[in-house]
Design a protein around this motif. Structure first.
Motif, mmCIF file in Angstrom:
data_model
loop_
_atom_site.group_PDB
_atom_site.id
_atom_site.type_symbol
_atom_site.label_atom_id
_atom_site.label_comp_id
_atom_site.label_asym_id
_atom_site.label_seq_id
_atom_site.Cartn_x
_atom_site.Cartn_y
_atom_site.Cartn_z
ATOM 1 N N ALA A 111 0.874 -1.176 0.000
ATOM 2 C CA ALA A 111 0.000 0.000 0.000
ATOM 3 C C ALA A 111 0.905 1.218 0.000
ATOM 4 C CB ALA A 111 -0.916 0.018 1.217
ATOM 5 N N GLY A 112 0.855 1.997 -1.089
ATOM 6 C CA GLY A 112 1.800 3.103 -1.197
ATOM 7 C C GLY A 112 3.223 2.581 -1.165
ATOM 8 N N HIS A 113 4.047 3.156 -0.292
ATOM 9 C CA HIS A 113 5.447 2.725 -0.204
ATOM 10 C C HIS A 113 5.662 1.597 0.797
ATOM 11 C CE1 HIS A 113 4.985 5.614 3.123
ATOM 12 N NE2 HIS A 113 5.933 4.910 3.715
ATOM 13 N N ILE A 114 4.621 1.193 1.495
ATOM 14 C CA ILE A 114 4.756 0.137 2.508
ATOM 15 C C ILE A 114 4.537 -1.224 1.850
ATOM 16 C CG2 ILE A 114 3.850 -0.822 4.645
ATOM 17 C CD1 ILE A 114 3.089 2.020 5.450
ATOM 18 N N ARG A 115 5.545 -2.069 1.930
ATOM 19 C CA ARG A 115 5.532 -3.341 1.214
ATOM 20 C C ARG A 115 5.764 -4.513 2.156
ATOM 21 N NH1 ARG A 115 9.098 -4.656 -4.250
ATOM 22 N NH2 ARG A 115 8.630 -6.891 -4.400
ATOM 23 N N LEU A 116 4.993 -5.569 1.986
ATOM 24 C CA LEU A 116 5.181 -6.819 2.723
ATOM 25 C C LEU A 116 6.303 -7.591 2.048
ATOM 26 C CD1 LEU A 116 4.301 -8.926 4.830
ATOM 27 C CD2 LEU A 116 2.584 -9.725 3.181
ATOM 28 N N GLU A 117 7.381 -7.804 2.756
ATOM 29 C CA GLU A 117 8.573 -8.414 2.162
ATOM 30 C C GLU A 117 8.575 -9.933 2.239
ATOM 31 O OE1 GLU A 117 10.569 -6.762 0.420
ATOM 32 O OE2 GLU A 117 10.129 -4.688 1.007
ATOM 33 N N LYS A 118 7.748 -10.529 3.091
ATOM 34 C CA LYS A 118 7.765 -11.982 3.253
ATOM 35 C C LYS A 118 7.237 -12.686 2.010
ATOM 36 C CE LYS A 118 6.950 -11.962 8.282
ATOM 37 N NZ LYS A 118 6.013 -12.376 9.358
ATOM 38 N N PRO A 119 7.875 -13.777 1.586
ATOM 39 C CA PRO A 119 7.329 -14.571 0.480
ATOM 40 C C PRO A 119 6.033 -15.245 0.914
ATOM 41 C CG PRO A 119 9.214 -15.680 1.469
ATOM 42 C CD PRO A 119 9.159 -14.313 2.095
ATOM 43 N N TYR A 120 5.177 -15.563 -0.047
ATOM 44 C CA TYR A 120 3.855 -16.088 0.303
ATOM 45 C C TYR A 120 3.933 -17.397 1.077
ATOM 46 C CZ TYR A 120 3.918 -19.633 -3.444
ATOM 47 O OH TYR A 120 4.207 -20.716 -4.240
ATOM 48 N N ALA A 121 4.996 -18.182 0.871
ATOM 49 C CA ALA A 121 5.117 -19.474 1.555
ATOM 50 C C ALA A 121 5.256 -19.316 3.062
ATOM 51 C CB ALA A 121 6.305 -20.257 0.995
ATOM 52 N N GLU A 122 5.649 -18.135 3.516
ATOM 53 C CA GLU A 122 5.814 -17.884 4.949
ATOM 54 C C GLU A 122 4.581 -17.249 5.579
ATOM 55 O OE1 GLU A 122 9.327 -15.616 5.668
ATOM 56 O OE2 GLU A 122 10.627 -16.907 4.445
ATOM 57 N N LEU A 123 3.547 -17.045 4.804
ATOM 58 C CA LEU A 123 2.355 -16.367 5.308
ATOM 59 C C LEU A 123 1.265 -17.359 5.682
ATOM 60 C CD1 LEU A 123 2.138 -13.555 2.600
ATOM 61 C CD2 LEU A 123 3.084 -13.347 4.914
ATOM 62 N N ASP A 124 0.403 -16.940 6.593
ATOM 63 C CA ASP A 124 -0.776 -17.709 6.981
ATOM 64 C C ASP A 124 -1.975 -17.064 6.298
ATOM 65 O OD1 ASP A 124 -2.893 -19.018 8.120
ATOM 66 O OD2 ASP A 124 -2.475 -18.380 10.181
ATOM 67 N N PHE A 125 -2.467 -17.698 5.234
ATOM 68 C CA PHE A 125 -3.582 -17.118 4.496
ATOM 69 C C PHE A 125 -4.842 -16.986 5.353
ATOM 70 C CE2 PHE A 125 -1.632 -18.901 0.337
ATOM 71 C CZ PHE A 125 -0.802 -17.792 0.251
ATOM 72 N N GLY A 126 -4.884 -17.722 6.442
ATOM 73 C CA GLY A 126 -6.023 -17.619 7.347
ATOM 74 C C GLY A 126 -6.104 -16.273 8.041
ATOM 75 N N GLN A 127 -5.018 -15.485 7.950
ATOM 76 C CA GLN A 127 -4.986 -14.171 8.585
ATOM 77 C C GLN A 127 -5.380 -13.036 7.624
ATOM 78 O OE1 GLN A 127 -4.368 -13.700 11.949
ATOM 79 N NE2 GLN A 127 -4.571 -15.925 11.856
ATOM 80 N N ILE A 128 -5.654 -13.362 6.374
ATOM 81 C CA ILE A 128 -5.960 -12.319 5.393
ATOM 82 C C ILE A 128 -7.161 -11.481 5.829
ATOM 83 C CG2 ILE A 128 -6.760 -11.885 3.031
ATOM 84 C CD1 ILE A 128 -5.100 -14.336 2.163
ATOM 85 N N GLU A 129 -8.192 -12.127 6.342
ATOM 86 C CA GLU A 129 -9.420 -11.414 6.721
ATOM 87 C C GLU A 129 -9.390 -10.918 8.171
ATOM 88 O OE1 GLU A 129 -11.937 -10.637 4.658
ATOM 89 O OE2 GLU A 129 -10.804 -11.541 3.015
ATOM 90 N N SER A 130 -8.225 -10.981 8.812
ATOM 91 C CA SER A 130 -8.148 -10.585 10.223
ATOM 92 C C SER A 130 -8.023 -9.084 10.418
ATOM 93 C CB SER A 130 -6.961 -11.287 10.898
ATOM 94 O OG SER A 130 -5.730 -10.810 10.366
ATOM 95 N N ASN A 131 -7.813 -8.334 9.339
ATOM 96 C CA ASN A 131 -7.695 -6.878 9.455
ATOM 97 C C ASN A 131 -8.317 -6.209 8.232
ATOM 98 O OD1 ASN A 131 -5.390 -6.451 7.391
ATOM 99 N ND2 ASN A 131 -4.529 -7.989 8.785
ATOM 100 N N MET A 132 -8.617 -4.922 8.350
ATOM 101 C CA MET A 132 -9.373 -4.219 7.308
ATOM 102 C C MET A 132 -8.612 -3.998 6.007
ATOM 103 S SD MET A 132 -9.431 -0.302 8.835
ATOM 104 C CE MET A 132 -9.885 -0.823 10.487
ATOM 105 N N VAL A 133 -7.287 -4.151 6.031
ATOM 106 C CA VAL A 133 -6.519 -3.928 4.804
ATOM 107 C C VAL A 133 -6.231 -5.240 4.060
ATOM 108 C CG1 VAL A 133 -4.158 -4.129 5.694
ATOM 109 C CG2 VAL A 133 -4.666 -2.456 3.898
ATOM 110 N N ARG A 134 -6.565 -6.356 4.685
ATOM 111 C CA ARG A 134 -6.387 -7.699 4.110
ATOM 112 C C ARG A 134 -4.929 -8.027 3.809
ATOM 113 N NH1 ARG A 134 -11.756 -6.621 1.856
ATOM 114 N NH2 ARG A 134 -13.134 -8.010 3.003
ATOM 115 N N CYS A 135 -4.064 -7.706 4.755
ATOM 116 C CA CYS A 135 -2.659 -8.082 4.681
ATOM 117 C C CYS A 135 -2.403 -9.126 5.762
ATOM 118 C CB CYS A 135 -1.765 -6.862 4.897
ATOM 119 S SG CYS A 135 -0.003 -7.255 5.017
ATOM 120 N N PRO A 136 -1.912 -10.331 5.413
ATOM 121 C CA PRO A 136 -1.758 -11.416 6.385
ATOM 122 C C PRO A 136 -0.521 -11.297 7.270
ATOM 123 C CG PRO A 136 -1.078 -12.175 4.244
ATOM 124 C CD PRO A 136 -1.579 -10.769 4.045
ATOM 125 N N ASP A 137 -0.118 -10.073 7.578
ATOM 126 C CA ASP A 137 0.978 -9.824 8.507
ATOM 127 C C ASP A 137 0.561 -8.627 9.354
ATOM 128 O OD1 ASP A 137 4.046 -10.230 9.186
ATOM 129 O OD2 ASP A 137 3.727 -8.077 8.954
#
Length: 358
Positions: free
Chosen positions: A158-184
Motif C-alpha cells: 500500500a503506497g510505499h509500505i511493502r510486505l517483504e515476506k514470500p507467500y510461503a511464509e504467510l498464513d492465508f487464514g490471517q488475510i481477513e483478520s484486518n481491514m486492509v487484508r494483509c496477512p501480517d
C-alpha cells in the motif's frame, strides 16, 4: 462494446454504477455443481463498499438474486443469471461534472468513443461493475473446489509500505483478520495508518494485490496466444485501476542469471516437481503443477477530494471539484476481485482442457 469474458465458462456482465442494478450471466457452468448462496454472499461482502474507515462510505449490502440456472441448490447446466440491485446511489454528487472530464477517469475516452456517457459515478466504467465479477467468481470457486483448487489473494503493498515476506511464509487464514487484508499484522497496521492519513489529507494512494492459486493441475493453457499467463494478465488488466501484472519472478527475474533462475526438475513419490518456482507455476504458457503466483498493481484512485484543472466537453478550461464517496486506496476491496478473475480463468481452462481431449 464487448462485455463477455471466457471461452467455455463465460461471463457477461451488465449494469451501471447508478442504474437500478447490475449483474452477470454465467454460461458453460457444468451441471451438478453445489451452488451455495451463502458463499456467494460472503464473497460479495468482502468486496462491498462501506466496510471500514479506509474504504468508500457508500452503503450497499450487495444483496443478490439468482434468476436462473440453479435448481434445488445445484447448477442445471443452463445459463446462471444473477442480479445485484443498487440501493444507495447519490447521483446528485455527480451533477457538477455532467459536462466535465475528470483527470485520469474514463469520462473523455467514453465521450470520444460513444458520443454520450453516463456521468453518474462513471456509469459502466465504474468499479462497481466488479461486483458482478465477484458473484461469477464465487460460482467458479465452487466448481474449482471439486478439483481441490484454492485461490488466495492479499494486499502485499500500500503506497510505499511493502510486505517483504514470500507467500510461503504467510498464513492465508490471517488475510481477513484486518481491514486492509494483509496477512501480517505489523505490516497491516502500517498500511492502515498510511491509508487513513492519506484519506484525511483528501488524497489517494495505490498498492499491490498478490495472488496464489494452489492445487492447479498440469497442462492448463493453450499455445500460442492463449497462454495461461497471458489470459491471467488479460483478466487482471481488465480490472479497474490496474496498471501492471507480473507472474513468477516477474521483473525481479531480470537481475538473475539463467543458472539461478532455471527451475530444476526432480521426481518425488512418482510426481514431477521443480526445486524452485521462479516460473510461477507456468512454463511455455502451460501450468506445470506448481503454485501459480502473481502480483497486480493498482494506481491511486483517480477521484481525489481536491480541486483539479481540466476541460469540459466543449474544450473549455474548467475546475473539477472532488465530491462523493470514494476509496482512498482501492486494494483492500480489490482482493476478492483478483481472486474472482483468477478463478474464472482457471475454471475456463479446466473445461477447455477437458473438451480438447478424446
Amino acid at each position: 462494446m464487448r462485455n463477455t469474458f471466457g471461452n467455455v465458462f463465460t461471463i457477461t456482465t451488465f449494469g451501471e454504477s447508478h442504474g437500478k442494478g447490475l449483474g452477470v450471466i454465467i454460461d458453460g457452468c457444468p451441471a451438478g455443481i453445489a451452488i451455495s448462496e451463502e458463499f456467494i454472499r460472503k464473497e460479495l461482502q468482502r468486496r462491498k463498499p462501506g466496510q471500514s474507515k479506509i474504504t468508500t462510505q457508500r452503503k450497499e449490502e450487495d444483496e443478490f438474486e439468482i434468476l436462473s440456472g440453479v435448481f434445488e441448490g445445484q447448477s442445471t447446466g443452463t445459463p446462471i443469471a444473477i442480479v445485484i440491485y443498487n440501493t444507495d446511489q447519490k447521483s446528485k454528487d455527480y451533477s457538477h461534472i455532467a459536462d466535465k472530464f475528470r483527470p485520469s477517469h474514463a469520462d473523455f475516452t467514453y465521450h470520444e468513443k460513444y458520443g454520450v456517457r453516463d456521468y453518474r459515478g462513471g456509469g459502466r466504467s465504474s468499479a462497481r461493475e466488479t461486483a458482478a465479477r465477484v458473484a461469477a467468481g464465487a460460482v467458479a470457486k465452487l466448481m474449482l473446489a471439486q478439483y481441490g483448487i484454492t485461490i488466495n489473494a492479499y494486499v502485499s503493498q500500500a503506497g510505499h509500505i511493502r510486505l517483504e515476506k514470500p507467500y510461503a511464509e504467510l498464513d492465508f487464514g490471517q488475510i481477513e483478520s484486518n481491514m486492509v487484508r494483509c496477512p501480517d499484522s505489523t505490516t497491516a497496521e502500517q498500511m492502515i495508518a498510511l491509508i487513513d492519513e492519506t484519506r484525511k489529507n483528501r488524497d489517494t494512494i495505490g498498492g499491490v494485490v498478490s495472488c496464489v492459486a494452489q492445487g492447479v493441475p498440469t497442462a492448463l493453457g493453450e499455445p500460442v496466444f492463449d497462454r495461461l499467463h497471458a489470459v491471467l494478465g488479460h483478466a487482471m488488466l481488465s480490472i479497474n485501476a490496474v496498471k501492471g501484472f507480473e507472474y513468477g519472478s516477474g521483473f525481479e527475474g531480470v537481475s538473475m542469471k539463467g543458472s539461478e533462475h532455471n527451475d530444476v526438475f526432480y521426481k518425488e513419490e512418482g510426481k514431477i516437481k521443480t526445486k524452485t518456482n521462479h516460473s510461477g507455476g507456468i512454463q511455455g504458457g502451460i501450468s506445470n503443477g506448481e503454485d501459480i503466483y502473481f502480483r497486480v498493481a493498482f494506481k491511486p484512485v483517480a477521484t481525489i477530494m481536491q480541486d483539479q484543472e481540466s476541460i469540459n466537453s466543449e474544450g473549455e478550461a474548467t475546475t473539477v471539484t472532488g465530491k462523493g464517496r470514494h476509496d482512498p486506496c482501492v486494494v483492500p476491496r480489490a482482493v476478492p476481485i483478483v481472486e474472482a478473475m483468477c478463478a474464472l480463468v482457471i475454471a475456463d481452462f479446466i473445461l477447455l482442457n477437458r473438451s480438447s481431449k478424446i
